[in-house]
Design a protein around this motif. Structure first.
Motif, PDB file in Angstrom:
ATOM      1  N   TYR A 232       0.822  -1.213   0.000  1.00 45.69           N
ATOM      2  CA  TYR A 232       0.000   0.000   0.000  1.00 45.69           C
ATOM      3  C   TYR A 232       0.859   1.268   0.000  1.00 45.69           C
ATOM      4  O   TYR A 232       0.658   2.189   0.785  1.00 45.69           O
ATOM      5  CB  TYR A 232      -0.970  -0.033   1.175  1.00 45.69           C
ATOM      6  CG  TYR A 232      -1.909  -1.218   1.088  1.00 45.69           C
ATOM      7  CD1 TYR A 232      -2.919  -1.254   0.130  1.00 45.69           C
ATOM      8  CD2 TYR A 232      -1.752  -2.318   1.926  1.00 45.69           C
ATOM      9  CE1 TYR A 232      -3.756  -2.354   0.021  1.00 45.69           C
ATOM     10  CE2 TYR A 232      -2.588  -3.417   1.834  1.00 45.69           C
ATOM     11  CZ  TYR A 232      -3.590  -3.430   0.875  1.00 45.69           C
ATOM     12  OH  TYR A 232      -4.414  -4.521   0.776  1.00 45.69           O
ATOM     13  N   THR A 233       1.855   1.270  -0.880  1.00 47.06           N
ATOM     14  CA  THR A 233       2.657   2.454  -1.157  1.00 47.06           C
ATOM     15  C   THR A 233       2.401   2.864  -2.601  1.00 47.06           C
ATOM     16  O   THR A 233       2.151   2.016  -3.453  1.00 47.06           O
ATOM     17  CB  THR A 233       4.157   2.159  -0.947  1.00 47.06           C
ATOM     18  OG1 THR A 233       4.394   1.896   0.442  1.00 47.06           O
ATOM     19  CG2 THR A 233       5.020   3.353  -1.353  1.00 47.06           C
ATOM     20  N   GLU A 234       2.482   4.147  -2.876  1.00 49.25           N
ATOM     21  CA  GLU A 234       2.182   4.684  -4.204  1.00 49.25           C
ATOM     22  C   GLU A 234       3.013   4.044  -5.309  1.00 49.25           C
ATOM     23  O   GLU A 234       4.138   3.602  -5.089  1.00 49.25           O
ATOM     24  CB  GLU A 234       2.448   6.195  -4.212  1.00 49.25           C
ATOM     25  CG  GLU A 234       3.921   6.541  -4.019  1.00 49.25           C
ATOM     26  CD  GLU A 234       4.183   8.036  -3.954  1.00 49.25           C
ATOM     27  OE1 GLU A 234       3.258   8.823  -4.207  1.00 49.25           O
ATOM     28  OE2 GLU A 234       5.333   8.418  -3.644  1.00 49.25           O
ATOM     29  N   LYS A 235       2.439   4.030  -6.495  1.00 46.61           N
ATOM     30  CA  LYS A 235       3.166   3.710  -7.710  1.00 46.61           C
ATOM     31  C   LYS A 235       3.522   5.040  -8.393  1.00 46.61           C
ATOM     32  O   LYS A 235       3.396   6.103  -7.797  1.00 46.61           O
ATOM     33  CB  LYS A 235       2.329   2.815  -8.621  1.00 46.61           C
ATOM     34  CG  LYS A 235       1.861   1.529  -7.959  1.00 46.61           C
ATOM     35  CD  LYS A 235       3.016   0.685  -7.445  1.00 46.61           C
ATOM     36  CE  LYS A 235       2.524  -0.614  -6.827  1.00 46.61           C
ATOM     37  NZ  LYS A 235       3.616  -1.391  -6.210  1.00 46.61           N
ATOM     38  N   SER A 236       3.956   4.974  -9.642  1.00 45.24           N
ATOM     39  CA  SER A 236       4.406   6.190 -10.327  1.00 45.24           C
ATOM     40  C   SER A 236       3.265   7.166 -10.594  1.00 45.24           C
ATOM     41  O   SER A 236       3.495   8.349 -10.843  1.00 45.24           O
ATOM     42  CB  SER A 236       5.091   5.819 -11.644  1.00 45.24           C
ATOM     43  OG  SER A 236       4.212   5.093 -12.484  1.00 45.24           O
ATOM     44  N   VAL A 238      -1.058   8.003  -9.283  1.00 46.90           N
ATOM     45  CA  VAL A 238      -2.098   7.657  -8.310  1.00 46.90           C
ATOM     46  C   VAL A 238      -2.966   6.532  -8.828  1.00 46.90           C
ATOM     47  O   VAL A 238      -3.277   5.572  -8.109  1.00 46.90           O
ATOM     48  CB  VAL A 238      -2.954   8.905  -7.971  1.00 46.90           C
ATOM     49  CG1 VAL A 238      -4.164   8.507  -7.128  1.00 46.90           C
ATOM     50  CG2 VAL A 238      -2.118   9.943  -7.238  1.00 46.90           C
ATOM     51  N   ASP A 239      -3.374   6.593 -10.107  1.00 49.80           N
ATOM     52  CA  ASP A 239      -4.304   5.594 -10.635  1.00 49.80           C
ATOM     53  C   ASP A 239      -3.658   4.239 -10.900  1.00 49.80           C
ATOM     54  O   ASP A 239      -4.331   3.287 -11.290  1.00 49.80           O
ATOM     55  CB  ASP A 239      -5.024   6.107 -11.884  1.00 49.80           C
ATOM     56  CG  ASP A 239      -4.077   6.450 -13.027  1.00 49.80           C
ATOM     57  OD1 ASP A 239      -2.889   6.118 -12.939  1.00 49.80           O
ATOM     58  OD2 ASP A 239      -4.536   7.070 -14.011  1.00 49.80           O
ATOM     59  N   LYS A 240      -2.344   4.126 -10.706  1.00 49.86           N
ATOM     60  CA  LYS A 240      -1.672   2.827 -10.776  1.00 49.86           C
ATOM     61  C   LYS A 240      -1.508   2.210  -9.384  1.00 49.86           C
ATOM     62  O   LYS A 240      -1.075   1.066  -9.251  1.00 49.86           O
ATOM     63  CB  LYS A 240      -0.298   2.971 -11.427  1.00 49.86           C
ATOM     64  CG  LYS A 240      -0.344   3.332 -12.916  1.00 49.86           C
ATOM     65  CD  LYS A 240       1.059   3.383 -13.496  1.00 49.86           C
ATOM     66  CE  LYS A 240       1.021   3.697 -14.987  1.00 49.86           C
ATOM     67  NZ  LYS A 240       2.387   3.716 -15.573  1.00 49.86           N
ATOM     68  N   SER A 241      -1.824   2.971  -8.366  1.00 51.52           N
ATOM     69  CA  SER A 241      -1.642   2.522  -6.985  1.00 51.52           C
ATOM     70  C   SER A 241      -2.822   1.666  -6.540  1.00 51.52           C
ATOM     71  O   SER A 241      -3.847   1.594  -7.219  1.00 51.52           O
ATOM     72  CB  SER A 241      -1.483   3.735  -6.063  1.00 51.52           C
ATOM     73  OG  SER A 241      -0.428   4.575  -6.498  1.00 51.52           O
ATOM     74  N   SER A 242      -2.677   1.031  -5.373  1.00 52.48           N
ATOM     75  CA  SER A 242      -3.752   0.223  -4.826  1.00 52.48           C
ATOM     76  C   SER A 242      -5.050   1.029  -4.745  1.00 52.48           C
ATOM     77  O   SER A 242      -5.044   2.171  -4.266  1.00 52.48           O
ATOM     78  CB  SER A 242      -3.374  -0.258  -3.427  1.00 52.48           C
ATOM     79  OG  SER A 242      -4.525  -0.575  -2.667  1.00 52.48           O
ATOM     80  N   PRO A 243      -6.177   0.471  -5.191  1.00 56.97           N
ATOM     81  CA  PRO A 243      -7.453   1.185  -5.085  1.00 56.97           C
ATOM     82  C   PRO A 243      -7.792   1.601  -3.653  1.00 56.97           C
ATOM     83  O   PRO A 243      -8.365   2.672  -3.442  1.00 56.97           O
ATOM     84  CB  PRO A 243      -8.464   0.165  -5.626  1.00 56.97           C
ATOM     85  CG  PRO A 243      -7.674  -0.669  -6.578  1.00 56.97           C
ATOM     86  CD  PRO A 243      -6.315  -0.789  -5.951  1.00 56.97           C
ATOM     87  N   LEU A 244      -7.429   0.766  -2.681  1.00 59.14           N
ATOM     88  CA  LEU A 244      -7.695   1.111  -1.289  1.00 59.14           C
ATOM     89  C   LEU A 244      -6.859   2.309  -0.868  1.00 59.14           C
ATOM     90  O   LEU A 244      -7.346   3.212  -0.175  1.00 59.14           O
ATOM     91  CB  LEU A 244      -7.414  -0.096  -0.388  1.00 59.14           C
ATOM     92  CG  LEU A 244      -7.726   0.062   1.104  1.00 59.14           C
ATOM     93  CD1 LEU A 244      -9.138   0.565   1.339  1.00 59.14           C
ATOM     94  CD2 LEU A 244      -7.496  -1.261   1.837  1.00 59.14           C
TER      95      LEU A 244
END
Length: 352
Positions: A232-236, A238-244
């Protein structure tokens, strides 16, 4: 140089190495983009019903407060990281003093190289201290632990070569067990990569696999407190990150606690788990630098270079602590800038 090495390298983990190299030179955005490109991470849609169900059952509390309270009850605490993610090292650094106050005295790090036998006497990391320790936030984690009074120790298998997961995890667990048996004057903190912190059994390459934390528990009879920072840490983006994580969008590191039984929301996979999952905030920036590097006693130090300096750009600016050998010490901070007139923004503790 990093891209040239990436193009010519043949090892399967070359993309992971490239992302870590970008992190080492302070280019966080490029680190994240490189990692996500390598891993094929794409946009993730939010399942509103599933998210609403989770949020209805749980409350949000600060991650540090919960972790320290739980760590009091355990002899071993294990926290993981993604190896390209300096944010995870910053968070572990933030835990060090409070854990020390609760009796933690020994700090094992997966990356440490046993050939650097003088680390605990020297009190700062050098280029030979380990692989990932060359990244400034990891260097700060090591330096901070030594300043607080921890004894650091390596535990990685001595022969990485073609070692299988089974052999590597067994070696790690045996090495940690041997250290603990010889050092009984305090509790033990371990900073590991990815699944090494998993208890129970995970599915790996189609087979059931026990990882280091699970094997260590079997060997010692000690139930470790295990913490996942990675999922549950960001990806490059926001919309690639965990939905939660997208839905929670925390301002500081948080954990979720069940409203009924007060149990933490944990990381689970197959028949394995880590006791609690940490949700990290999305990064904001100052002069292209992540705001979270200006924590743990570090301040923003902005300046431009002396006009007398005649060097063609781009150039690297490295800050070293007075008294440490700059030929091989890990810098306190690194920033690459376009030219000598660029504004430099470093994250530095007080001192020379």
């Amino acid at each position: 140089e990093i891209l040239e090495k990436l193009a010519n390298d043949t090892v399967p983990w070359k993309d992971q190495v490239a992302a870590s190299d970008f992190a080492t030179k302070g280019e966080y955005k490029r680190t994240m983009n490189q990692w996500d490109k390598a891993m094929g991470i794409e946009e993730r849609k939010i399942n509103k019903n599933q998210i609403d169900s989770i949020l209805a059952k749980n409350k949000v509390i600060p991650a540090k407060d919960f972790i320290i309270e739980q760590a009091k009850k355990h002899k071993i605490t294990i926290i993981n990281e993604a190896h390209h993610q300096p944010m995870h090292r910053v968070f572990t650094t933030a835990l060090l003093q409070s854990l020390f106050d609760e009796g933690y005295r020994y700090f094992g790090l997966e990356t440490l190289d046993r050939r650097d036998s003088l680390l605990n006497q020297r009190k700062y990391p050098i280029t030979d201290s380990g692989w990932y320790t060359s990244e400034p936030q990891f260097g700060d984690l090591v330096r901070s632990a030594l300043e607080i009074g921890y004894e650091l120790f390596p535990y990685e298998t001595e022969n990485m070569g073609n070692t299988t997961i089974e052999v590597r995890e067994t070696h790690q667990a045996n090495n940690i067990k041997a250290f603990i048996e010889k050092n009984q004057n305090g509790k033990t903190l371990l900073h590991v990569g990815y699944s090494h912190a998993a208890e129970g059994v995970l599915k790996s390459h189609g087979e059931d696999q026990k990882w280091m934390a699970s094997k260590l528990s079997d060997l010692t009879g000690i139930d470790p407190f295990t913490i996942n920072q990675e999922v549950y840490t960001e990806k490059s983006a926001v919309d690639k990150s965990s939905p939660l994580l997208q839905t929670l969008s925390p301002q500081n590191p948080i954990v979720l606690i069940n409203n009924v039984d007060s149990q933490p929301f944990r990381y689970e996979q197959y028949k394995g788990w880590m006791d609690v999952a940490v949700f990290h905030p999305f990064t904001t920036y100052k002069n292209e630098r992540p705001e979270w590097i200006f924590t743990n006693g570090k301040q923003k130090v902005e300046f431009t270079l002396d006009k007398k300096i005649q060097i063609e750009g781009p150039l690297m600016v490295l800050a070293f602590k007075e008294g440490e050998e700059i030929e091989n010490a890990i810098p306190l901070d690194i920033q690459e800038v376009e030219n000598t007139t660029s504004t430099i923004t470093l994250a530095l503790k007080s001192g020379s």
